[in-house]
Enzyme design. Structure first.
Site, PDB file in Angstrom:
ATOM      1  NE  ARG A 124      95.359 -29.746 -55.163  1.00 55.65           N
ATOM      2  CZ  ARG A 124      94.206 -29.893 -55.676  1.00 55.65           C
ATOM      3  NH1 ARG A 124      93.580 -29.193 -56.582  1.00 55.65           N
ATOM      4  NH2 ARG A 124      93.592 -30.970 -55.353  1.00 55.65           N
ATOM      5  CE  LYS A 146     114.020 -24.394 -45.415  1.00 55.47           C
ATOM      6  NZ  LYS A 146     115.089 -24.646 -44.856  1.00 55.47           N
ATOM      7  CD  GLU A 188     117.913 -18.061 -37.541  1.00 59.80           C
ATOM      8  OE1 GLU A 188     118.744 -18.220 -38.261  1.00 59.80           O
ATOM      9  OE2 GLU A 188     116.769 -18.709 -37.388  1.00 59.80           O
ATOM     10  CE  LYS A 230     115.285 -17.265 -45.482  1.00 59.56           C
ATOM     11  NZ  LYS A 230     114.597 -17.873 -44.318  1.00 59.56           N
ATOM     12  CD  GLU A 240     116.526 -26.820 -47.269  1.00 60.84           C
ATOM     13  OE1 GLU A 240     115.533 -26.360 -46.846  1.00 60.84           O
ATOM     14  OE2 GLU A 240     117.362 -27.166 -46.274  1.00 60.84           O
ATOM     15  NE  ARG A 244     115.510 -21.847 -48.052  1.00 61.58           N
ATOM     16  CZ  ARG A 244     114.173 -21.054 -48.251  1.00 61.58           C
ATOM     17  NH1 ARG A 244     113.345 -21.292 -49.466  1.00 61.58           N
ATOM     18  NH2 ARG A 244     113.669 -20.546 -47.319  1.00 61.58           N
ATOM     19  CG  ASN A 248     118.886 -26.006 -41.815  1.00 65.11           C
ATOM     20  OD1 ASN A 248     119.151 -27.275 -41.310  1.00 65.11           O
ATOM     21  ND2 ASN A 248     117.922 -25.322 -41.951  1.00 65.11           N
ATOM     22  CG  HIS A 251     118.982 -23.844 -38.174  1.00 65.48           C
ATOM     23  ND1 HIS A 251     119.829 -22.937 -38.180  1.00 65.48           N
ATOM     24  CD2 HIS A 251     117.741 -23.196 -38.009  1.00 65.48           C
ATOM     25  CE1 HIS A 251     119.241 -21.499 -38.323  1.00 65.48           C
ATOM     26  NE2 HIS A 251     117.873 -21.835 -38.195  1.00 65.48           N
ATOM     27  CG  HIS A 255     115.669 -27.284 -36.010  1.00 64.81           C
ATOM     28  ND1 HIS A 255     115.480 -27.541 -37.391  1.00 64.81           N
ATOM     29  CD2 HIS A 255     115.349 -26.026 -35.596  1.00 64.81           C
ATOM     30  CE1 HIS A 255     114.833 -26.334 -38.059  1.00 64.81           C
ATOM     31  NE2 HIS A 255     114.964 -25.582 -36.983  1.00 64.81           N
ATOM     32  CG  HIS A 267     114.656 -20.633 -34.094  1.00 64.74           C
ATOM     33  ND1 HIS A 267     114.587 -21.987 -34.556  1.00 64.74           N
ATOM     34  CD2 HIS A 267     115.127 -19.930 -35.461  1.00 64.74           C
ATOM     35  CE1 HIS A 267     115.383 -22.162 -35.672  1.00 64.74           C
ATOM     36  NE2 HIS A 267     115.403 -20.957 -36.039  1.00 64.74           N
TER      37      HIS A 267
HETATM   38  N1  LIG Z   1     110.483 -20.075 -42.290  1.00 64.90           N
HETATM   39  C1  LIG Z   1     111.678 -19.773 -41.929  1.00 64.90           C
HETATM   40  O1  LIG Z   1     112.462 -19.515 -43.104  1.00 64.90           O
HETATM   41  C2  LIG Z   1     112.195 -19.343 -40.597  1.00 64.90           C
HETATM   42  C3  LIG Z   1     113.215 -19.055 -40.270  1.00 64.90           C
HETATM   43  C4  LIG Z   1     113.566 -18.791 -38.874  1.00 64.90           C
HETATM   44  C5  LIG Z   1     112.781 -19.149 -37.935  1.00 64.90           C
HETATM   45  N2  LIG Z   1     111.626 -19.689 -38.338  1.00 64.90           N
HETATM   46  C6  LIG Z   1     110.719 -20.106 -37.240  1.00 64.90           C
HETATM   47  O2  LIG Z   1     110.296 -18.883 -36.540  1.00 64.90           O
HETATM   48  C7  LIG Z   1     109.965 -19.338 -35.329  1.00 64.90           C
HETATM   49  C8  LIG Z   1     110.745 -18.171 -34.449  1.00 64.90           C
HETATM   50  O3  LIG Z   1     110.423 -16.877 -34.855  1.00 64.90           O
HETATM   51  P1  LIG Z   1     110.322 -15.799 -33.535  1.00 64.90           P
HETATM   52  O4  LIG Z   1     111.673 -15.756 -32.776  1.00 64.90           O
HETATM   53  O5  LIG Z   1     109.711 -14.490 -34.133  1.00 64.90           O
HETATM   54  O6  LIG Z   1     109.419 -16.437 -32.449  1.00 64.90           O
HETATM   55  P2  LIG Z   1     107.907 -16.113 -32.173  1.00 64.90           P
HETATM   56  O7  LIG Z   1     106.975 -16.024 -33.348  1.00 64.90           O
HETATM   57  O8  LIG Z   1     107.487 -17.334 -31.191  1.00 64.90           O
HETATM   58  O9  LIG Z   1     107.699 -14.707 -31.318  1.00 64.90           O
HETATM   59  C9  LIG Z   1     108.529 -14.768 -30.012  1.00 64.90           C
HETATM   60  C10 LIG Z   1     107.649 -14.013 -28.914  1.00 64.90           C
HETATM   61  O10 LIG Z   1     107.553 -12.744 -29.392  1.00 64.90           O
HETATM   62  C11 LIG Z   1     106.106 -12.140 -29.420  1.00 64.90           C
HETATM   63  N3  LIG Z   1     106.359 -10.838 -30.375  1.00 64.90           N
HETATM   64  C12 LIG Z   1     106.859 -10.881 -31.559  1.00 64.90           C
HETATM   65  N4  LIG Z   1     106.519  -9.505 -32.076  1.00 64.90           N
HETATM   66  C13 LIG Z   1     106.531  -8.957 -31.028  1.00 64.90           C
HETATM   67  C14 LIG Z   1     106.319  -7.519 -30.645  1.00 64.90           C
HETATM   68  N5  LIG Z   1     106.580  -6.527 -31.837  1.00 64.90           N
HETATM   69  N6  LIG Z   1     106.363  -6.972 -29.621  1.00 64.90           N
HETATM   70  C15 LIG Z   1     106.082  -7.678 -28.477  1.00 64.90           C
HETATM   71  N7  LIG Z   1     106.026  -9.261 -28.640  1.00 64.90           N
HETATM   72  C16 LIG Z   1     106.160  -9.759 -29.873  1.00 64.90           C
HETATM   73  C17 LIG Z   1     105.461 -13.159 -29.795  1.00 64.90           C
HETATM   74  O11 LIG Z   1     104.140 -12.911 -29.314  1.00 64.90           O
HETATM   75  C18 LIG Z   1     106.104 -14.402 -29.087  1.00 64.90           C
HETATM   76  O12 LIG Z   1     105.605 -14.403 -27.865  1.00 64.90           O
HETATM   77  C19 LIG Z   1     110.561 -20.533 -35.030  1.00 64.90           C
HETATM   78  O13 LIG Z   1     109.232 -21.605 -35.010  1.00 64.90           O
HETATM   79  C20 LIG Z   1     111.477 -20.975 -36.192  1.00 64.90           C
HETATM   80  O14 LIG Z   1     111.444 -22.337 -36.491  1.00 64.90           O
HETATM   81  C21 LIG Z   1     111.334 -19.852 -39.719  1.00 64.90           C
HETATM   82  O1  LIG Z   2     115.266 -20.613 -44.846  1.00 65.07           O
HETATM   83  C1  LIG Z   2     115.909 -21.302 -44.609  1.00 65.07           C
HETATM   84  O2  LIG Z   2     116.152 -22.240 -45.490  1.00 65.07           O
HETATM   85  C2  LIG Z   2     116.410 -21.633 -43.181  1.00 65.07           C
HETATM   86  O3  LIG Z   2     116.992 -22.841 -43.060  1.00 65.07           O
HETATM   87  C3  LIG Z   2     116.413 -20.697 -42.193  1.00 65.07           C
HETATM   88  C4  LIG Z   2     116.189 -21.270 -40.902  1.00 65.07           C
HETATM   89  O4  LIG Z   2     116.828 -19.924 -40.062  1.00 65.07           O
HETATM   90  C5  LIG Z   2     115.025 -21.512 -40.223  1.00 65.07           C
HETATM   91  O5  LIG Z   2     115.039 -21.889 -39.149  1.00 65.07           O
HETATM   92  C6  LIG Z   2     114.265 -22.841 -40.966  1.00 65.07           C
HETATM   93  O6  LIG Z   2     112.967 -22.721 -40.686  1.00 65.07           O
HETATM   94  C7  LIG Z   2     114.815 -23.864 -41.106  1.00 65.07           C
HETATM   95  O7  LIG Z   2     114.160 -24.861 -41.803  1.00 65.07           O
HETATM   96  P1  LIG Z   2     114.269 -26.506 -41.578  1.00 65.07           P
HETATM   97  O8  LIG Z   2     113.702 -27.070 -42.986  1.00 65.07           O
HETATM   98  O9  LIG Z   2     115.714 -26.740 -41.202  1.00 65.07           O
HETATM   99  O10 LIG Z   2     113.515 -26.572 -40.212  1.00 65.07           O
HETATM  100 ZN   LIG Z   3     116.337 -20.441 -37.936  1.00 67.84          ZN
END
Ligand SMILES: NC(=O)c1ccc[n+]([C@@H]2O[C@H](COP(=O)([O-])OP(=O)(O)OC[C@H]3O[C@@H](n4cnc5c(N)ncnc54)[C@H](O)[C@@H]3O)[C@@H](O)[C@H]2O)c1
Ligand SMILES: O=C(O)C(=O)C[C@@H](O)[C@H](O)[C@H](O)COP(=O)(O)O
Ligand SMILES: [Zn+2]
Length: 363
Positions: A124, A146, A188, A230, A240, A244, A248, A251, A255, A267
């Site tokens: 947890r 998140k 972003e 952010k 959210e 927050r 989005n 998105h 998505h 993305h």
């Molecule tokens: N939790 C959140 O708040 C939030 C916010 C935005 C996006 N996301 C999520 O994040 C993901 C997208 O993230 P992303 O664009 O980083 O994608 P990713 O994690 O898939 O990375 C993209 C590619 O770049 C490569 N890579 C990463 N760093 C590298 C480096 N320094 N050198 C060479 N290659 C490298 C990875 O191996 C991968 O092939 C999505 O799943 C999206 O939903 C989450």
């Molecule tokens: O941090 C957040 O809140 C966001 O919405 C950031 C987004 O860029 C990100 O892709 C996030 O993962 C989207 O959240 P979701 O809950 O809509 O899937």
């Molecule tokens: Zn995003």
């Protein structure tokens, strides 16, 4: 070039919601101190594609006296899967990982998303430190707590809000990032410009070349500004319940495109089309001026991000959008702008309005 580290603070109502996002170079050296003396064992989670970076982090931790475990996971969206989380839980269980141990996530947003989910659910909650290596991870995914994994029905449908104990944004890691990933991350950054910090948009428009140079001061300023947007938002609304939702922007359609394309789109590329759609929607109901809507096109085009999507996929996109977390019952809800830096929500009970806006970006 600045050799100083920048510290951006995220705050909240509980002590575990307060942490620093440190931006700089050569930050690996900061990791042992950040973990603290209480932590004995560390699980480093990284994708196969970033084995070298993961190994460097692990070797450094070992040299500082920590016992390390490694979970090498599938790359990109394939890593955001329940079986990958189960694999990590197995590694933690078989090694008697306790609440005084920690997880370090090394990689892009996909890695920090699944590692955050594992950290939130194991016992947890164990500490997680994010070391984002993609632009998108640095400015968005690694910050804010998140996390999520995908299901067959859609993107990020399972996850929690669970703040990291710290975030180390080591700009040196951008040196190996492929150009298309840099551009995806810029979507972003642009989003932060549209919803909260217009100076981001001015900087991009004035520096078309410098923003593609991972060593430029302009890119660093953009990264720090986007993280600040952010951090400011999540400090006020971690769970959210209102503000927050503005993060989005773009998105809801974005998505749905990712799902329809079976995650073959980046993305940021999908979010780019989503922002174009949101701008057309806001323009159509008189909330966004022609000039501000047109600015979406010019900036996203300048970055080489996509602006349109297939006309024949509307029904599939609508089905995907119905599963968006902002949806309430039958009511689809969109983040729209009332001007640059002025985000709000548009409730859409009638999908003909959406269809009309989609015609403006359909190809
Ligand atoms: N939790 C959140 O708040 C939030 C916010 C935005 C996006 N996301 C999520 O994040 C993901 C997208 O993230 P992303 O664009 O980083 O994608 P990713 O994690 O898939 O990375 C993209 C590619 O770049 C490569 N890579 C990463 N760093 C590298 C480096 N320094 N050198 C060479 N290659 C490298 C990875 O191996 C991968 O092939 C999505 O799943 C999206 O939903 C989450
Ligand atoms: O941090 C957040 O809140 C966001 O919405 C950031 C987004 O860029 C990100 O892709 C996030 O993962 C989207 O959240 P979701 O809950 O809509 O899937
Ligand atoms: Zn995003």
């Amino acid at each position: 070039m600045s050799s100083e580290n920048t510290v951006i603070k995220v705050t909240g109502s509980a002590p575990t919601e307060n942490y620093d996002v440190v931006v700089g170079r050569g930050l690996l050296a900061n990791l042992p101190e950040l973990l603290g003396e209480r932590v004995k064992r560390v699980l480093v989670i990284h994708p196969r594609a970033l084995r070298l970076t993961g190994d460097t982090v692990r070797d450094d931790l070992e040299a500082s006296g920590f016992t390390t475990l490694t979970a090498e996971i599938p790359d990109a969206e394939e890593g955001k899967h329940i079986q990958v989380a189960a694999f990590c839980w197995q590694v933690l269980g078989q090694n008697d990982f306790t609440r005084s141990d920690a997880i370090v996530a090394v990689g892009g947003g996909a890695v920090t998303d699944v590692a955050g989910f594992v950290a939130a659910t194991w016992l947890r909650g164990v500490r997680v430190i994010n070391m984002p290596t993609s632009l998108l991870g640095m400015v968005d995914a690694a910050v804010g707590g998140k996390n999520g994994i995908n299901t067959a029905e859609g993107k990020n449908l399972v996850g929690t809000f669970y703040p990291p104990a710290g975030v180390l944004v080591d700009l040196d890691t951008l040196d190996t990032l492929p150009p298309n990933e840099l551009i995806s991350g810029m979507a972003e950054v642009v989003k932060c410009g549209f919803i909260a910090d217009p100076a981001i948009l001015d900087l991009i428009e004035a520096n078309p070349e410098a923003i593609k140079d991972t060593r430029s001061e302009v890119l660093r300023e953009l990264i720090e500004r986007a993280i600040t947007v952010k951090a400011t938002v999540v400090s006020q609304d971690l769970h959210e319940s209102g503000l927050r939702e503005t993060l989005n922007y773009g998105h809801t359609l974005g998505h749905a495109i990712e799902l329809v394309e079976r995650y073959s789109w980046r993305h940021g590329a999908a979010v780019s089309v989503g922002m174009m759609f949101a701008a057309e929607l806001a323009r159509s109901v008189g909330r966004l001026s022609d000039a501000d809507a047109d600015r979406h096109r010019s900036i996203l085009e300048q970055l080489g991000l996509p602006l349109t999507y297939r006309k024949d996929r509307w029904q599939a996109l609508l089905d995907g959008m119905r599963r968006d977390k902002k949806t309430r019952g039958d009511l689809l809800r969109f983040v729209v702008l009332d001007g640059i830096g002025k985000p709000g929500i548009l409730d859409v009970p009638d999908t003909s309005l959406l269809f009309a806006a989609y015609q403006e970006i359909a190809s």
